[in-house]
Design an enzyme around this catalytic site. Structure first.
Site, PDB file in Angstrom:
ATOM      1  N   SER A   1      25.992  20.109  55.566  1.00 16.04           N
ATOM      2  CA  SER A   1      26.017  18.579  55.075  1.00 16.04           C
ATOM      3  C   SER A   1      27.376  18.020  54.823  1.00 16.04           C
ATOM      4  O   SER A   1      27.555  16.939  54.454  1.00 16.04           O
ATOM      5  CB  SER A   1      25.365  18.455  53.524  1.00 16.04           C
ATOM      6  OG  SER A   1      25.936  19.375  52.637  1.00 16.04           O
ATOM      7  N   TYR A   2      28.393  18.802  55.242  1.00 17.37           N
ATOM      8  CA  TYR A   2      30.073  18.469  54.991  1.00 17.37           C
ATOM      9  C   TYR A   2      30.206  17.595  56.271  1.00 17.37           C
ATOM     10  O   TYR A   2      30.379  17.961  57.427  1.00 17.37           O
ATOM     11  CB  TYR A   2      30.666  19.523  55.079  1.00 17.37           C
ATOM     12  CG  TYR A   2      30.536  20.288  53.658  1.00 17.37           C
ATOM     13  CD1 TYR A   2      29.917  19.911  52.368  1.00 17.37           C
ATOM     14  CD2 TYR A   2      30.922  21.301  53.653  1.00 17.37           C
ATOM     15  CE1 TYR A   2      29.691  20.533  51.517  1.00 17.37           C
ATOM     16  CE2 TYR A   2      31.087  22.496  52.214  1.00 17.37           C
ATOM     17  CZ  TYR A   2      30.405  21.793  51.423  1.00 17.37           C
ATOM     18  OH  TYR A   2      30.227  22.272  49.992  1.00 17.37           O
ATOM     19  N   GLY A   3      30.247  16.100  55.903  1.00 21.05           N
ATOM     20  CA  GLY A   3      30.526  15.171  57.233  1.00 21.05           C
ATOM     21  C   GLY A   3      29.279  14.476  57.445  1.00 21.05           C
ATOM     22  O   GLY A   3      28.304  14.845  57.515  1.00 21.05           O
TER      23      GLY A   3
END
Length: 326
Positions: free
Chosen positions: A55-57
C-alpha cells in the site's frame, strides 16, 4: 509438504532498516539514484532487513516502494548481498477477504520486487471493524508459507489477545509467526507497557519490530514549540504534542550530549535496548548515516531507566494507530 527455507532475520547488532511510505513523501524520479546510494550504504554496513508494503505509494506511484526496493536489491553488488531480507506488508483492503486474494496480493508484490517475498506480513487486523474478514486473509497467509512462496510470516498492529488468537490458528497448521510489528517509541510505549506484547512475543519466539521509533520526527530534536512545523496534519499533531514532551526531549538531549550522539540515535538505541528491532526510515544519505550511528553501542541500564522514567511522566503520547488491536 513445506518447502520453505528458514528465514533468518538480521540480529539487532547488525542493524535493521525500514523502507516504507516515507520513501515516497515528495517523491520524484530524480531521487532514484540517491535512494540507490542509501540502499547500498545500508547493506554495506550490515543493515539487511528492509520493510515495505504493497500500500506504500498511491495513484501513479502505486507499488512504487516495492518496485524500487526490488530494483535496488538486484543492482546492489557488494558485501552482505546474500543476506538481504525483504519484508512486505499486505493491506487488508475491503475487497480482500478470501485466502486466494491474499495469495494474489503476495504474488503481485513478488512480481514488483522481482523475487519472492522473504517475510510476508498482514499489515493490520480487521478485528476492530470486520473480524469475519480476517479469517480468509490469515488462511491465505498460512497458505503462502505452506506452499513455499515465502520464508516466513508476520503480523502488524496486533495486540496481545488477537496475537494469541492468530498464534493458536497457525499453530494448528504448524506455522510459526516470525515477527510482530507495532508502533513503538519513547512516545508510544503502549504496546509493551499496557498490552504486554514484548513478554508474550518472547514466550512465543516472535521478534517484536518497532516502527516509527522516532515518532514521526518528534524525537529528533529538530522541532521546537516556537519553530517551524511540518505542513498538514503532521504539523497540527506536532503543535499538540510538543509542549507536553519537553521532559523526554530534555532527557534525550542530556544523554546524547554525554554520549556524543544525536537525540535520534539515542531514541533508536533505546528501542534496541528494549529488545525490539527498530526500523527507522531514510530517504537520503545524511539520514542513513545518522541511523547507522545507532549501531555498535548500547545505552547503560541507568540511561535506559532515565528514559523510561521520562516516558512514564510525559504529559503527551503519540496517537496510536487506529488499526492497533488489543
Amino acid at each position: 509438504m513445506q518447502t520453505n527455507q528458514t528465514l533468518s532475520l538480521p540480529n539487532m547488532g547488525c542493524g535493521t532498516w525500514a523502507w516504507g511510505n516515507q520513501l515516497l513523501w515528495g517523491y520524484n524520479e530524480s531521487m532514484d539514484d540517491q535512494l540507490q546510494q542509501v540502499f547500498n550504504l545500508c547493506v554495506n554496513n550490515g543493515v539487511t532487513l528492509f520493510d515495505t508494503g504493497d500500500s506504500y505509494g498511491t495513484g501513479r506511484l502505486n507499488g512504487r516502494s516495492e518496485l524500487l526496493l526490488g530494483r535496488f536489491a538486484r543492482e546492489y553488488d557488494g558485501i552482505n548481498k546474500n543476506n538481504i531480507c525483504i519484508a512486505t506488508k499486505l493491506a487488508a483492503y475491503p475487497w480482500r477477504w478470501t485466502r486466494k486474494s491474499i495469495i494474489s496480493a503476495c504474488n503481485a508484490s513478488a512480481k514488483r520486487l522481482g523475487k519472492n517475498v522473504d517475510l510476508v506480513q498482514m499489515h493490520w487486523s480487521t478485528a476492530n471493524y470486520a473480524p469475519w474478514q480476517e479469517v480468509g486473509l490469515l488462511d491465505g497467509l498460512a497458505d503462502l508459507y505452506e506452499q513455499g512462496l515465502v520464508k516466513g510470516v508476520g503480523l502488524s498492529n496486533y495486540g496481545t489477545k488477537r496475537l494469541l488468537w492468530v498464534h493458536k490458528r497457525f499453530q494448528e497448521r504448524g506455522i510459526p509467526i516470525k515477527t510482530l510489528q507495532v508502533q513503538y517509541s519513547l512516545l508510544s510505549t503502549y504496546p509493551v507497557t499496557e498490552l504486554g506484547l514484548k513478554s508474550v512475543c518472547d514466550d512465543l519466539g516472535i521478534k517484536l519490530i518497532a516502527y516509527s521509533p522516532l515518532a514521526l520526527g518528534l524525537l529528533t530534536g529538530k522541532f521546537s514549540e516556537n519553530g517551524n512545523f511540518p505542513k498538514g496534519v503532521r504539523g497540527i499533531l506536532f503543535r499538540q504534542i510538543l509542549p507536553g514532551i519537553q521532559g523526554i526531549l530534555g532527557t534525550l538531549q542530556s544523554i546524547a550530549n554525554s554520549r556524543n550522539k544525536t537525540m535520534s540515535q539515542v531514541a533508536i538505541n533505546w528501542c534496541i535496548c528494549k529488545g525490539t528491532i527498530p526500523i527507522p526510515g531514510a530517504k537520503n544519505l545524511e539520514q542513513a548515516q545518522q541511523n547507522l550511528g545507532t549501531l555498535g553501542w548500547f545505552l547503560n541500564d541507568g540511561e535506559v531507566a532515565e528514559l523510561d522514567n521520562a516516558a512514564a511522566k510525559s504529559e503527551k503520547k503519540m496517537v496510536q494507530n487506529i488499526f492497533q488491536t488489543k
